[in-house]
Design a protein around this motif. Structure first.
Motif, PDB file in Angstrom:
ATOM      1  N   SER A  61       0.827  -1.204   0.000  1.00  0.00           N
ATOM      2  CA  SER A  61       0.000   0.000   0.000  1.00  0.00           C
ATOM      3  C   SER A  61       0.867   1.262   0.000  1.00  0.00           C
ATOM      4  CB  SER A  61      -0.912  -0.018   1.213  1.00  0.00           C
ATOM      5  OG  SER A  61      -1.647   1.170   1.303  1.00  0.00           O
ATOM      6  N   ARG A  62       1.873   1.279   0.839  1.00  0.00           N
ATOM      7  CA  ARG A  62       2.749   2.451   0.933  1.00  0.00           C
ATOM      8  C   ARG A  62       3.574   2.636  -0.338  1.00  0.00           C
ATOM      9  NH1 ARG A  62       4.259   1.191   7.261  1.00  0.00           N
ATOM     10  NH2 ARG A  62       2.312   2.067   8.062  1.00  0.00           N
ATOM     11  N   PHE A  63       4.063   1.541  -0.886  1.00  0.00           N
ATOM     12  CA  PHE A  63       4.808   1.590  -2.135  1.00  0.00           C
ATOM     13  C   PHE A  63       3.914   2.147  -3.249  1.00  0.00           C
ATOM     14  CE2 PHE A  63       5.983  -0.374  -6.181  1.00  0.00           C
ATOM     15  CZ  PHE A  63       7.318  -0.027  -6.278  1.00  0.00           C
ATOM     16  N   GLY A  64       2.706   1.608  -3.354  1.00  0.00           N
ATOM     17  CA  GLY A  64       1.777   2.052  -4.388  1.00  0.00           C
ATOM     18  C   GLY A  64       1.391   3.503  -4.243  1.00  0.00           C
ATOM     19  N   ARG A  65       1.130   3.913  -3.014  1.00  0.00           N
ATOM     20  CA  ARG A  65       0.730   5.306  -2.768  1.00  0.00           C
ATOM     21  C   ARG A  65       1.878   6.258  -3.094  1.00  0.00           C
ATOM     22  NH1 ARG A  65      -1.915   4.460   1.496  1.00  0.00           N
ATOM     23  NH2 ARG A  65      -0.176   4.442   2.948  1.00  0.00           N
ATOM     24  N   MET A  66       3.090   5.900  -2.699  1.00  0.00           N
ATOM     25  CA  MET A  66       4.236   6.770  -2.970  1.00  0.00           C
ATOM     26  C   MET A  66       4.487   6.877  -4.474  1.00  0.00           C
ATOM     27  SD  MET A  66       6.507   8.396  -1.055  1.00  0.00           S
ATOM     28  CE  MET A  66       8.127   9.097  -1.077  1.00  0.00           C
ATOM     29  N   GLN A  67       4.468   5.747  -5.161  1.00  0.00           N
ATOM     30  CA  GLN A  67       4.697   5.748  -6.609  1.00  0.00           C
ATOM     31  C   GLN A  67       3.602   6.543  -7.310  1.00  0.00           C
ATOM     32  OE1 GLN A  67       2.994   4.314  -9.376  1.00  0.00           O
ATOM     33  NE2 GLN A  67       4.639   4.992 -10.700  1.00  0.00           N
ATOM     34  N   ASP A  68       2.375   6.298  -6.931  1.00  0.00           N
ATOM     35  CA  ASP A  68       1.248   6.958  -7.569  1.00  0.00           C
ATOM     36  C   ASP A  68       1.267   8.467  -7.321  1.00  0.00           C
ATOM     37  OD1 ASP A  68      -1.184   6.744  -9.104  1.00  0.00           O
ATOM     38  OD2 ASP A  68      -2.281   7.141  -7.249  1.00  0.00           O
ATOM     39  N   THR A  69       1.506   8.870  -6.102  1.00  0.00           N
ATOM     40  CA  THR A  69       1.476  10.297  -5.785  1.00  0.00           C
ATOM     41  C   THR A  69       2.626  11.035  -6.451  1.00  0.00           C
ATOM     42  OG1 THR A  69       0.353   9.826  -3.707  1.00  0.00           O
ATOM     43  CG2 THR A  69       1.363  11.989  -3.925  1.00  0.00           C
ATOM     44  N   ILE A  70       3.805  10.424  -6.501  1.00  0.00           N
ATOM     45  CA  ILE A  70       4.919  11.089  -7.189  1.00  0.00           C
ATOM     46  C   ILE A  70       4.582  11.264  -8.665  1.00  0.00           C
ATOM     47  CG2 ILE A  70       7.306  10.862  -7.971  1.00  0.00           C
ATOM     48  CD1 ILE A  70       7.938   9.539  -5.260  1.00  0.00           C
ATOM     49  N   GLY A  71       4.112  10.197  -9.308  1.00  0.00           N
ATOM     50  CA  GLY A  71       3.841  10.250 -10.747  1.00  0.00           C
ATOM     51  C   GLY A  71       2.624  11.068 -11.120  1.00  0.00           C
ATOM     52  N   GLU A  72       1.565  10.953 -10.339  1.00  0.00           N
ATOM     53  CA  GLU A  72       0.297  11.601 -10.698  1.00  0.00           C
ATOM     54  C   GLU A  72       0.120  13.001 -10.121  1.00  0.00           C
ATOM     55  OE1 GLU A  72      -1.971  10.368 -12.794  1.00  0.00           O
ATOM     56  OE2 GLU A  72      -0.855   8.510 -13.100  1.00  0.00           O
ATOM     57  N   LYS A  73       0.820  13.313  -9.023  1.00  0.00           N
ATOM     58  CA  LYS A  73       0.627  14.618  -8.396  1.00  0.00           C
ATOM     59  C   LYS A  73       1.910  15.424  -8.270  1.00  0.00           C
ATOM     60  CE  LYS A  73      -3.403  13.201  -5.765  1.00  0.00           C
ATOM     61  NZ  LYS A  73      -3.918  12.808  -4.470  1.00  0.00           N
ATOM     62  N   LEU A  74       2.933  14.829  -7.642  1.00  0.00           N
ATOM     63  CA  LEU A  74       4.132  15.605  -7.356  1.00  0.00           C
ATOM     64  C   LEU A  74       4.806  16.114  -8.625  1.00  0.00           C
ATOM     65  CD1 LEU A  74       6.147  16.702  -5.267  1.00  0.00           C
ATOM     66  CD2 LEU A  74       7.388  14.535  -5.468  1.00  0.00           C
ATOM     67  N   LEU A  75       5.090  15.225  -9.566  1.00  0.00           N
ATOM     68  CA  LEU A  75       5.783  15.671 -10.790  1.00  0.00           C
ATOM     69  C   LEU A  75       4.952  16.671 -11.595  1.00  0.00           C
ATOM     70  CD1 LEU A  75       7.525  12.353 -11.886  1.00  0.00           C
ATOM     71  CD2 LEU A  75       8.568  14.355 -10.785  1.00  0.00           C
ATOM     72  N   PRO A  76       3.640  16.456 -11.802  1.00  0.00           N
ATOM     73  CA  PRO A  76       2.866  17.482 -12.512  1.00  0.00           C
ATOM     74  C   PRO A  76       2.815  18.820 -11.764  1.00  0.00           C
ATOM     75  CG  PRO A  76       1.702  15.390 -12.584  1.00  0.00           C
ATOM     76  CD  PRO A  76       2.863  15.221 -11.635  1.00  0.00           C
ATOM     77  N   ARG A  77       2.697  18.777 -10.446  1.00  0.00           N
ATOM     78  CA  ARG A  77       2.667  20.028  -9.683  1.00  0.00           C
ATOM     79  C   ARG A  77       4.026  20.722  -9.713  1.00  0.00           C
ATOM     80  NH1 ARG A  77      -1.169  18.243  -4.551  1.00  0.00           N
ATOM     81  NH2 ARG A  77      -3.081  18.094  -5.822  1.00  0.00           N
ATOM     82  N   TRP A  78       5.079  19.940  -9.727  1.00  0.00           N
ATOM     83  CA  TRP A  78       6.427  20.496  -9.845  1.00  0.00           C
ATOM     84  C   TRP A  78       6.577  21.208 -11.188  1.00  0.00           C
ATOM     85  CZ3 TRP A  78      10.190  17.935 -13.083  1.00  0.00           C
ATOM     86  CH2 TRP A  78      11.463  18.493 -13.034  1.00  0.00           C
ATOM     87  N   LEU A  79       6.118  20.561 -12.263  1.00  0.00           N
ATOM     88  CA  LEU A  79       6.192  21.199 -13.582  1.00  0.00           C
ATOM     89  C   LEU A  79       5.339  22.466 -13.630  1.00  0.00           C
ATOM     90  CD1 LEU A  79       6.157  18.104 -15.963  1.00  0.00           C
ATOM     91  CD2 LEU A  79       8.071  19.662 -15.485  1.00  0.00           C
ATOM     92  N   THR A  80       4.175  22.435 -13.005  1.00  0.00           N
ATOM     93  CA  THR A  80       3.318  23.625 -12.956  1.00  0.00           C
ATOM     94  C   THR A  80       4.024  24.754 -12.214  1.00  0.00           C
ATOM     95  OG1 THR A  80       1.313  22.289 -13.067  1.00  0.00           O
ATOM     96  CG2 THR A  80       1.082  24.517 -12.184  1.00  0.00           C
ATOM     97  N   ALA A  81       4.702  24.423 -11.109  1.00  0.00           N
ATOM     98  CA  ALA A  81       5.444  25.444 -10.365  1.00  0.00           C
ATOM     99  C   ALA A  81       6.586  26.015 -11.207  1.00  0.00           C
ATOM    100  CB  ALA A  81       5.987  24.865  -9.056  1.00  0.00           C
ATOM    101  N   LEU A  82       7.084  25.217 -12.158  1.00  0.00           N
ATOM    102  CA  LEU A  82       8.116  25.700 -13.087  1.00  0.00           C
ATOM    103  C   LEU A  82       7.507  26.452 -14.269  1.00  0.00           C
ATOM    104  CD1 LEU A  82      10.454  22.564 -13.247  1.00  0.00           C
ATOM    105  CD2 LEU A  82      10.853  24.708 -12.017  1.00  0.00           C
ATOM    106  N   GLU A  83       6.191  26.665 -14.206  1.00  0.00           N
ATOM    107  CA  GLU A  83       5.425  27.357 -15.245  1.00  0.00           C
ATOM    108  C   GLU A  83       5.396  26.578 -16.550  1.00  0.00           C
ATOM    109  OE1 GLU A  83       6.585  31.472 -15.452  1.00  0.00           O
ATOM    110  OE2 GLU A  83       6.121  31.795 -13.337  1.00  0.00           O
TER     111      GLU A  83
END
Length: 172
Positions: A61-83
């Motif tokens: 569960s923790r592995f899946g949540r971490m992988q999913d959140t990095i790929g689906e939320k963190l990286l897109p939000r990081w790119l958005t913060a980079l405009e």
């Protein structure tokens, strides 16, 4: 209140997505399982040992949540913060690879398939389950490395105060 203004800035949304606490929980689960000799015989014990099954479920569960959140939320939000405008998952991964945050988009996709295997298909074959767990344990450093690279890139290029950021993660 103007409803046209976003509730949080892209930088604030990025900070909210840095999964330090979740990473610490994954680190704990990783340490518990990585110290064991995982093979088909070990996986067969899950039916008779509910506490071991709980450990496996927690790790998966923790592995899946971490992988999913990095790929689906963190990286897109990081790119958005980079405009930048994030696209599909593969576009986000390719851009993150070009910027040096993801070491390999294809490896990331492989880990995503592994996550799907662990999370969505409770495997009946003990040998396949054991191999999937070993592969996932070996992939945790990649997740932490991606998190740490987003964190470092954000400090260097978004001028985010290191005190505002959660700490780095490691499998130690």
């Amino acid at each position: 209140m103007n409803t046209d203004e976003p509730l949080f800035s892209p930088e604030e949304r990025l900070l909210q997505t840095l999964l330090y606490r979740e990473g610490q929980h994954l680190q704990f689960s990783h340490q518990r399982l990585a110290s064991q000799m995982i093979d088909a015989a070990w996986a067969r014990r899950l039916e008779q040992d509910p506490m071991l099954a709980v450990e496996v479920d927690a790790f998966a569960s923790r592995f899946g949540r971490m992988q999913d959140t990095i790929g689906e939320k963190l990286l897109p939000r990081w790119l958005t913060a980079l405009e930048e405008t994030p696209g599909s998952l593969i576009e986000v991964l390719n851009r993150a690879e070009r910027l040096g945050v993801v070491t390999s988009a294809s490896d990331w996709i492989s880990v995503r398939r592994l996550r799907n295997k662990l999370i969505h298909e409770y495997m009946q074959d003990p040998a396949q389950l054991a191999q999937a767990l070993v592969d996932a344990l070996m992939a945790v450093p990649m997740l932490f490395e991606t998190y740490n690279r987003v964190r470092a890139y954000s400090m260097a290029n978004l001028n985010l105060d290191s005190l505002a950021l959660p700490g780095p993660l490691s499998v130690d």
